[in-house]
Design a protein around this motif. Structure first.
Motif, PDB file in Angstrom:
ATOM      1  N   SER A 429       0.851  -1.198   0.000  1.00 12.65           N
ATOM      2  CA  SER A 429       0.000   0.000   0.000  1.00 12.65           C
ATOM      3  C   SER A 429       0.881   1.240   0.000  1.00 12.65           C
ATOM      4  O   SER A 429       2.107   1.156   0.125  1.00 12.65           O
ATOM      5  CB  SER A 429      -0.920   0.011   1.234  1.00 12.65           C
ATOM      6  OG  SER A 429      -0.147   0.069   2.425  1.00 12.65           O
ATOM      7  N   LYS A 433       3.699   0.785  -2.610  1.00 17.71           N
ATOM      8  CA  LYS A 433       2.931   0.303  -3.757  1.00 17.71           C
ATOM      9  C   LYS A 433       3.117   1.222  -4.959  1.00 17.71           C
ATOM     10  O   LYS A 433       3.245   0.758  -6.105  1.00 17.71           O
ATOM     11  CB  LYS A 433       1.452   0.199  -3.388  1.00 17.71           C
ATOM     12  CG  LYS A 433       0.586  -0.428  -4.478  1.00 17.71           C
ATOM     13  CD  LYS A 433      -0.852  -0.578  -4.004  1.00 17.71           C
ATOM     14  CE  LYS A 433      -1.736  -1.215  -5.076  1.00 17.71           C
ATOM     15  NZ  LYS A 433      -3.142  -1.337  -4.615  1.00 17.71           N
ATOM     16  N   LYS A 455      -2.095  -9.337   1.070  1.00 14.86           N
ATOM     17  CA  LYS A 455      -2.124  -7.997   0.484  1.00 14.86           C
ATOM     18  C   LYS A 455      -0.968  -7.809  -0.494  1.00 14.86           C
ATOM     19  O   LYS A 455      -1.122  -7.144  -1.533  1.00 14.86           O
ATOM     20  CB  LYS A 455      -2.069  -6.940   1.583  1.00 14.86           C
ATOM     21  CG  LYS A 455      -3.356  -6.833   2.397  1.00 14.86           C
ATOM     22  CD  LYS A 455      -3.255  -5.732   3.440  1.00 14.86           C
ATOM     23  CE  LYS A 455      -4.556  -5.605   4.240  1.00 14.86           C
ATOM     24  NZ  LYS A 455      -4.470  -4.569   5.291  1.00 14.86           N
ATOM     25  N   ALA A 459      -1.501  -6.838  -4.389  1.00 15.29           N
ATOM     26  CA  ALA A 459      -0.863  -5.669  -5.002  1.00 15.29           C
ATOM     27  C   ALA A 459      -0.064  -6.077  -6.226  1.00 15.29           C
ATOM     28  O   ALA A 459      -0.074  -5.380  -7.252  1.00 15.29           O
ATOM     29  CB  ALA A 459       0.042  -4.980  -3.980  1.00 15.29           C
ATOM     30  N   GLY A 604      -3.403   7.630   0.628  1.00 11.95           N
ATOM     31  CA  GLY A 604      -2.947   6.291   0.298  1.00 11.95           C
ATOM     32  C   GLY A 604      -1.943   5.714   1.267  1.00 11.95           C
ATOM     33  O   GLY A 604      -1.406   4.632   1.041  1.00 11.95           O
ATOM     34  N   GLY A 606      -0.503   3.842   4.444  1.00 13.98           N
ATOM     35  CA  GLY A 606      -0.871   2.888   5.474  1.00 13.98           C
ATOM     36  C   GLY A 606      -0.561   3.422   6.849  1.00 13.98           C
ATOM     37  O   GLY A 606      -1.289   3.170   7.813  1.00 13.98           O
TER      38      GLY A 606
END
Length: 678
Positions: A429, A433, A455, A459, A604, A606
């Motif tokens: 994330s 990411k 996750k 991704a 965006g 985390g």
């Protein structure tokens, strides 16, 4: 699509190409003949639809077909200048195209157009090539197929081969196809179904004959000490050798790698005849164009130590390069293209498996698949006879063919990060990411490492298939877990070039509320975590000998004393100094180490979503949803910093333009004067 013949052709091609026993990836071609109305004259015109150059049967679509006028194609027979000048005929195909012509016609177009059959299949099945490469292939063809299949001696693909097969069909009306010496099979039929069934009959009949009449141990007796290691030991040894082997395979140009320990490979390497057979090389043009004429084989038992294996691999690499140079010198003429590199594309390690290489992951993977095809071919040929591939002289004529060179020259220019293999921590994330996504867009193979495996895999799937990105689990506070993630990376793509230390968390607390546990957690994840990742990655980068990049996503807080974040800012300062220390230590290996100092990235993120944002908003006395705007207004440029801005900085620092920059901290904060580097 309006023409039924072409529609049937695509359906047949997809069925044949979906089964690897019929043909290899992107190998072979199929065709259909039919009639359409010429839009210029309004009269019927006979057309040939044939798989175009570079396409794959299993995924063939209408756009992958070349469309030619059959009358004009067949008229080329009258102007054919002979085998010494037959390469000129490929350019002549352009003058036979119908309309815009579709895909570029391949070298095998003449075969399809000149054979008097409505549907033609040319395939590269392992069972068929086994017969085609047997020393007594012609006799075996008669014995296995009777008069239904005719032997055609080796001839380089081209116009003359098309004439040869057309003559075979005309002289043998009972025949349904032929075995092409050293190459593959061709079959035909009056309907698409008949052509497909004839192809499958040849393939299955050859396979059944080999199974029934072949010797039990075509590769010889078991070779002492060369049997497969246990699965976990195999994987560990492969990971330990991967970086060295990739460095050797990338001596002339950087390569991406693929590893397999397929049973066919392990059995081949465990048998006494594998050195002799490997030295003979592959035979089918599709095979050796992808694998080079022969592999490099480690001539040590499976129990050999990593140190001994590495030393011997380096010796063998020097010998391989000298041997390939001698091969080139022996067969090159004044008109031959320059040597394209003398490094192996296939490296075989007994007890461990096969490493294969290419300009990207798909090419590397397919090269490995082709060598498995070659092993199957050798097994079949040796089971019935003696494996006898085409000569090195003929291999050279294919490998350094002017038409092959022209195809290479037409390939698009590689992207800036092509062949680079990147591992990004905390990449499921936010900033990580965004970095992984941008690296992949610039041509890199990407490993998304994250504490949450599900996750990470999700991704990676968003970015592309497994030839582009994979997700792995990585707890960066655990040295064993970090090493496992690095091993996953090198086994997936062959090695490592670029590491981004991005994993992090943040606890926004003033000094008196910061517990010892808070301090330890913050430093374990970022200071210790970055150290562990950099240490494990550096081993790979050094073993490869190709240089590389290590990037730290630090923070403006590494130099700016913000309120109520003692643990976070202190660990960011730790990371910032790791950049300077490692830049000095790793520079002698060509490894650049740089840092990026973002301001608060809210959208965006985390970290911000997990509570840091709420705490920082409370500290500044604002609503959490206004935090991004607040950060923007305190900057010189009055701009909010987004994950993509940090990703842009990674691309610049690791790209070709900053090849001489190391030890730098690059601010990505829209201008925070208090964080200016002094």
């Amino acid at each position: 699509m309006t023409n039924q013949a072409a529609a049937d052709l695509i359906a047949r091609s997809n069925r044949l190409g979906a089964d690897p026993k019929n043909t290899n990836y992107a190998g072979g071609n199929t065709s259909a003949k039919g009639t359409e109305t010429d839009p210029v004259t309004g009269e019927p015109v006979e057309l040939l639809w044939v798989k175009g150059s570079g396409g794959d049967l299993g995924t063939l679509t209408e756009q992958g077909l070349a469309v030619l006028r059959l009358d004009r194609l067949r008229a080329l027979v009258d102007v054919y200048p002979g085998v010494d000048r037959e390469d000129e005929m490929v350019a002549a195909f352009d003058y036979t195209l119908h309309g815009k012509g579709g895909a570029a016609p391949s070298i095998d177009t003449a075969m399809h157009g000149l054979v008097d059959a409505a549907h033609v299949d040319h395939l590269h099945p392992d069972s068929g090539i086994a017969i085609a490469t047997a020393a007594d292939g012609e006799e075996l063809t008669r014995k296995i197929f009777g008069d239904r299949v005719v032997w055609v001696p080796w001839r380089r693909p081209g116009f003359q081969l098309g004439l040869d097969i057309a003559e075979v069909k005309a002289q043998n009306p009972q025949a349904i196809g032929c075995i092409l010496g050293g190459h593959g099979i061709t079959a035909w039929g009056d309907t698409s179904e008949e052509s497909e069934q004839n192809s499958l009959w040849i393939i299955d009949t050859a396979a059944a004959y080999i199974a029934e009449h072949g010797t039990a141990d075509p590769f010889g007796a078991e070779l002492e000490g060369h049997g497969p290691l246990e699965a976990s030991e195999r994987r560990a040894k492969a990971a330990a050798l991967a970086a060295t082997i990739r460095g050797l395979a990338s001596h002339d140009r950087p390569m991406v790698g693929h590893f397999t320990d397929a049973p066919e490979v392990l059995d081949f390497l465990a048998r006494s005849e594998h050195p002799r057979l490997a030295a003979l090389g592959t035979s089918c043009p599709d095979h050796f164009l992808r694998t080079k004429v022969k592999p490099m084989v480690l001539d040590l038992p499976a129990s050999a130590s990593i140190e001994d294996s590495v030393a011997r691999l380096k010796e063998l690499h020097e010998a391989y390069r000298a041997d390939y140079q001698a091969y080139y010198d022996a067969h090159a003429t004044a008109e031959s293209p320059a040597i394209r590199g003398a490094d192996p594309l296939i490296v075989l390690v007994p007890g461990v498996g096969m490493f294969s290489y290419g300009a990207n992951k798909q090419t590397a993977r397919v090269a490995g698949e082709f060598y498995v095809n070659a092993i199957n071919v050798m097994r079949g040929a040796e089971a019935l006879s003696t494996y006898s591939p085409i000569s090195d002289a003929e291999k050279f004529r294919i490998e350094y063919w002017a038409l092959e060179e022209a195809k290479l020259q037409r390939m698009p220019k590689p992207k800036p990060h092509a062949t680079r293999i990147a591992l990004v921590t905390g990449a499921a994330s936010g900033i990580g990411k965004a970095i992984a996504t941008r690296l992949a867009a610039e041509g890199a193979c990407v490993v998304i490492a994250d504490l949450d495996l599900e996750k990470a895999q999700a991704a990676a799937a968003e970015i592309g298939n497994a030839d582009v990105a994979i997700g792995v689990q990585a707890n960066v506070t655990d040295a064993a877990a970090v090493q496992a993630a690095i091993d996953d990376a090198v086994l997936a793509f062959g090695g490592l070039d670029l590491v981004v230390n991005n994993a992090g968390l943040s606890l926004s607390k003033p000094l008196l509320e910061t517990t010892e546990a808070d301090w330890d957690l913050q430093h374990d994840v970022m200071a210790k975590g970055s150290f562990l990742v950099s240490k494990a990655a550096a081993r790979v980068l050094i073993d490869q000998g190709l240089g590389g990049d290590i990037i730290y996503i630090s923070s403006k807080n590494s130099v700016f004393a913000g309120p109520n974040n003692i643990a976070y800012s202190a660990t960011k300062a730790d990371q910032a100094h790791q950049v300077r220390l490692l830049a000095v230590e790793l520079g002698e290996y060509g490894i650049k180490v740089n840092g990026i100092n973002p301001d608060g990235v809210v959208r965006g993120s985390g970290i911000f979503a997990s509570g840091w944002g709420a705490n920082r908003a409370k500290t500044y006395g604002i609503e959490e949803e206004d935090l991004g705007k607040f950060y923007a207004q305190r900057t010189i440029l009055k701009r909010e910093v987004l994950p993509e801005n940090v990703a842009n900085a990674v691309i610049v620092l690791t790209g070709p333009e900053l090849s001489h920059t190391t030890g730098l901290h690059l601010p990505v904060d829209a201008g925070v004067a208090a964080a200016f580097l002094r």
